[in-house]
Design an enzyme around this catalytic site. Structure first.
Site, PDB file in Angstrom:
ATOM      1  N   LYS A  90     -58.275 -14.898  -5.925  1.00 57.05           N
ATOM      2  CA  LYS A  90     -57.054 -14.332  -6.490  1.00 57.05           C
ATOM      3  C   LYS A  90     -57.121 -14.384  -8.014  1.00 57.05           C
ATOM      4  O   LYS A  90     -57.543 -15.377  -8.597  1.00 57.05           O
ATOM      5  CB  LYS A  90     -55.824 -15.115  -6.004  1.00 57.05           C
ATOM      6  CG  LYS A  90     -55.294 -14.623  -4.678  1.00 57.05           C
ATOM      7  CD  LYS A  90     -53.878 -15.089  -4.439  1.00 57.05           C
ATOM      8  CE  LYS A  90     -53.291 -14.391  -3.222  1.00 57.05           C
ATOM      9  NZ  LYS A  90     -51.886 -14.754  -2.972  1.00 57.05           N
ATOM     10  N   GLU A  98     -42.857 -18.341  11.144  1.00 62.11           N
ATOM     11  CA  GLU A  98     -41.410 -18.534  11.197  1.00 62.11           C
ATOM     12  C   GLU A  98     -40.934 -18.978  12.576  1.00 62.11           C
ATOM     13  O   GLU A  98     -40.016 -19.799  12.690  1.00 62.11           O
ATOM     14  CB  GLU A  98     -40.702 -17.241  10.789  1.00 62.11           C
ATOM     15  CG  GLU A  98     -40.891 -16.851   9.334  1.00 62.11           C
ATOM     16  CD  GLU A  98     -42.157 -16.047   9.066  1.00 62.11           C
ATOM     17  OE1 GLU A  98     -42.398 -15.679   7.909  1.00 62.11           O
ATOM     18  OE2 GLU A  98     -42.916 -15.804  10.044  1.00 62.11           O
ATOM     19  N   ARG A 117     -37.763 -13.003  12.150  1.00 65.50           N
ATOM     20  CA  ARG A 117     -38.999 -13.183  12.915  1.00 65.50           C
ATOM     21  C   ARG A 117     -38.901 -14.369  13.872  1.00 65.50           C
ATOM     22  O   ARG A 117     -39.723 -14.508  14.774  1.00 65.50           O
ATOM     23  CB  ARG A 117     -40.177 -13.374  11.960  1.00 65.50           C
ATOM     24  CG  ARG A 117     -40.266 -12.325  10.866  1.00 65.50           C
ATOM     25  CD  ARG A 117     -41.541 -12.444  10.068  1.00 65.50           C
ATOM     26  NE  ARG A 117     -42.638 -11.775  10.733  1.00 65.50           N
ATOM     27  CZ  ARG A 117     -43.899 -11.843  10.343  1.00 65.50           C
ATOM     28  NH1 ARG A 117     -44.225 -12.584   9.298  1.00 65.50           N
ATOM     29  NH2 ARG A 117     -44.842 -11.185  10.974  1.00 65.50           N
TER      30      ARG A 117
END
Length: 623
Positions: A276, A362, A390
């Site tokens: 990243k 979740e 979710r």
């Protein structure tokens, strides 16, 4: 930017000689940095996928071959290379370019994403459709290691692995990051692989020094040894042909590998390793800081923000969590990979043993909290409103049905601005209030948020506090951990004729509108249980009733008031204001609220038009 300016679609890219691709990558990375620094957006993740994006579009015949980008906040290079370079200055702005893939934006955006871990399922569906229709094309899912922590990704792998004649490629973009630092056993598994090349080194040494008979024995043991060291075994047991890991920034490795994979049949799994922030030292050093940025000077980097004049609701929650944890050792905090976004950094630092980041999972987060509650712990699940969707089945069956003591802190309730419809928390009022045993609260300011969090925590059952993104009105905060009476609202302004029943963030604009209308304003505080006594009194004392909420009108708080009036046998003109029955795109939050009539001007206009009140009314204010 000479090369980049010649690329208007992937066909132009595929016409370039391979020797020009690395210079193109340098230009693309420089353009990304310059562009995002002017608009704000996701930076670290996009800098990390430049070469991978180039390689995929160079090797595969897009859009005929389908690419599905998981989450999608790493698709800026993809957008630039697919004819949208000229729109980058409008990124994440009202009526501008979306920060995520959108099917109605480009034929190259084959699937709309923004929530994680959906790419393999969607790509498998596309691959199966191609098979059924007799079409010879590929489907590629690009998924990060963070997204691989979600159960849905493994459900899709489990399904895909038995389909040995579909042209599906899963690219694991392993950058050792989601948004927060990586967690979980899978991450440790991949990290062990990347920390050393034991298997490869041992194999090479064996070939050079072992005598013939011993080398033959080593070959027989090779598969067993391989399974102990590299992740190939795990993915191959799912039915995939595993390739990798390879350097995701090396086009000389990426392109030949993808070209070879394109010739193979059946489900393929390519493991690429990226970084990243690649190519921008500041983002490489602090990828979380540069994950989602505002405007900044790329030469100087992101400067520490000056102290804001108003505290954000997220900070209110984070401070409350630490204060409550200090007073109750039973408190545990749970987040599905959103430590920074949910304001839990200080809690993690102060109470590491009571902090649980479960990864992008979740469903698991909710049921994990339920399990803790069965043993007398006091779980606080910090989760965005859009992400709790979710875990809805778990909320119903695992928490509410058993009436377990779990507190839900719902950040980003209502419209969220630049992230758009995928991240907006428009539906939590409607989907929470229909669940038995739930208590649902909507604070109107920062201090009320703090007291409602305490109220929810001390309530012996499931309770949710929904609060918006950003700062509040600047209300002073009480240090004491006080509560409010369950199911009781209060009148904030006394007027005549019209009573506005406002919920949460809509109290402040309703008060402004009421000054012109001469109306009464009630801060209802609770969506469930609704203050029936207050509704009854307001209906008795006023000619017209108005409900205002930053949530969907259908099934929302206004519906709760309408149901109450019907149950009480009260016939009274009722105007329900809220978010309309449509998905609202990205843009400045204030602009979006005004566009749907939820600013003070819009509220006043709607009330006057509905009840034919004219432009002004007598202002009465008894405090």
């Amino acid at each position: 930017m000479k090369l980049l300016e010649t690329i208007n679609d992937p066909a132009d890219l595929r016409n370039l000689p391979r020797t020009q691709l690395t210079p193109l990558a340098h230009e693309l990375r420089a353009y990304l940095l310059d562009s995002v620094s002017k608009t704000g957006g996701h930076l670290s993740s996009n800098l990390g996928t430049v070469e991978l994006t180039i390689a995929l579009h160079y090797v595969f015949n897009t859009p005929e071959d389908r690419i599905v980008w998981d989450v999608g906040h790493q698709t800026y290079s993809h957008k630039i290379l697919t004819g949208r370079r000229h729109r980058m200055p409008t990124l994440r702005q009202h009526q501008g370019l979306s920060g995520f893939p959108k099917r109605d934006e480009s034929e190259y955006d084959t699937f709309g994403t923004a929530h994680s871990s959906t790419s393999i399922s969607a790509a498998l569906g596309m691959a199966q459709a191609a098979k059924l229709k007799g079409e010879k094309r590929h489907a590629i899912a690009v998924i990060g290691d963070g997204s691989m922590t979600a159960g849905m990704a493994f459900e899709a792998l489990n399904n895909a692995g038995v389909e040995d004649d579909v042209n599906l490629l899963v690219v694991l973009n392993d950058n050792d990051m989601s948004i927060s630092p990586p967690v979980g056993a899978l991450n440790r598994y991949l990290a062990r692989l990347m920390s050393g090349q034991f298997y490869a080194a041992a194999k090479n040494v064996g070939k050079s020094v072992l005598p013939g008979p011993v080398l033959e024995l080593a070959k027989k043991l090779e598969e067993h040894a391989k399974g102990m060291v590299v992740p190939a075994t795990m993915f191959e047991e799912f039915g995939f042909n595993y390739i990798g890991p390879i350097d995701g920034h090396d086009l000389e490795s990426l392109i030949p590998t993808l070209e070879n994979i394109r010739k193979l049949k059946g489900p393929q799994f390519l493991h690429v390793v990226t970084r990243k922030g690649q190519g921008y030292k500041l983002a490489e050093a602090e990828p979380i800081l540069y994950h989602g940025t505002g405007k900044f000077n790329p030469v100087e980097g992101i400067k520490p923000a000056s102290a804001p004049s108003k505290i954000t609701y997220t900070e209110v929650f984070g401070n409350w969590l630490c204060d409550m944890a200090a007073s109750d050792s039973r408190l545990v905090g749970i987040t599905p990979a959103m430590r920074e976004g949910s304001g839990m950094v200080r809690f993690h630092q102060q109470y590491p043993q009571r902090y649980f980041d479960v990864g992008i999972a979740e469903q698991h987060a909710v049921t994990f909290g339920a399990g803790l509650a069965t043993e007398g712990m006091k779980p606080v699940v910090a989760i965005y409103s859009t992400f709790l969707q979710r875990g809805y089945d778990q909320l119903v069956h695992d928490v509410a049905l058993q009436n377990l003591d779990v507190t839900f802190a719902l950040d980003r309730a209502g419209l969220v601005g630049a992230d758009g419809a995928t991240h907006a928390g428009n539906y939590d009022i409607a989907y929470l209030r229909c669940i038995p045993n739930m208590v649902v609260m909507a604070p109107s300011d920062e201090n009320e948020c703090r007291t409602m969090l305490t109220t929810a925590y001390r309530y012996p059952g499931p309770a949710a506090v929904r609060y918006p993104r950003g700062a509040g009105i600047g209300a002073p905060l009480q240090e004491e951990l006080t509560t409010v009476e369950i199911g009781k609202g209060l009148v904030k302004r006394q007027g005549k004729g019209v009573a506005i029943l406002a919920f949460g963030s809509m109290v402040a604009p309703s008060l402004k509108a009421a000054e012109e209308l001469g109306a009464t304003v009630a801060d209802m505080r609770f969506v469930k249980p609704l203050d029936v006594e207050l509704v009854r009194r307001l209906a008795k004392e006023h000619e017209h009733l108005v409900t205002v909420e930053e949530g969907c009108i259908m099934g929302g708080a206004g519906s709760a008031v309408a149901e109450t009036l019907a149950a009480e046998g009260i016939i009274k003109p009722l105007l329900m204001l809220g978010l309309p029955d449509k998905f609202i795109d990205h843009g400045d939050p204030a602009l979006l609220l005004a566009s749907v009539g939820l600013d003070a001007k819009g509220i006043g206009k709607s009330v006057r038009e509905r009840f034919n009140l004219g432009e002004t009314r007598l202002v009465v204010n008894n405090g």
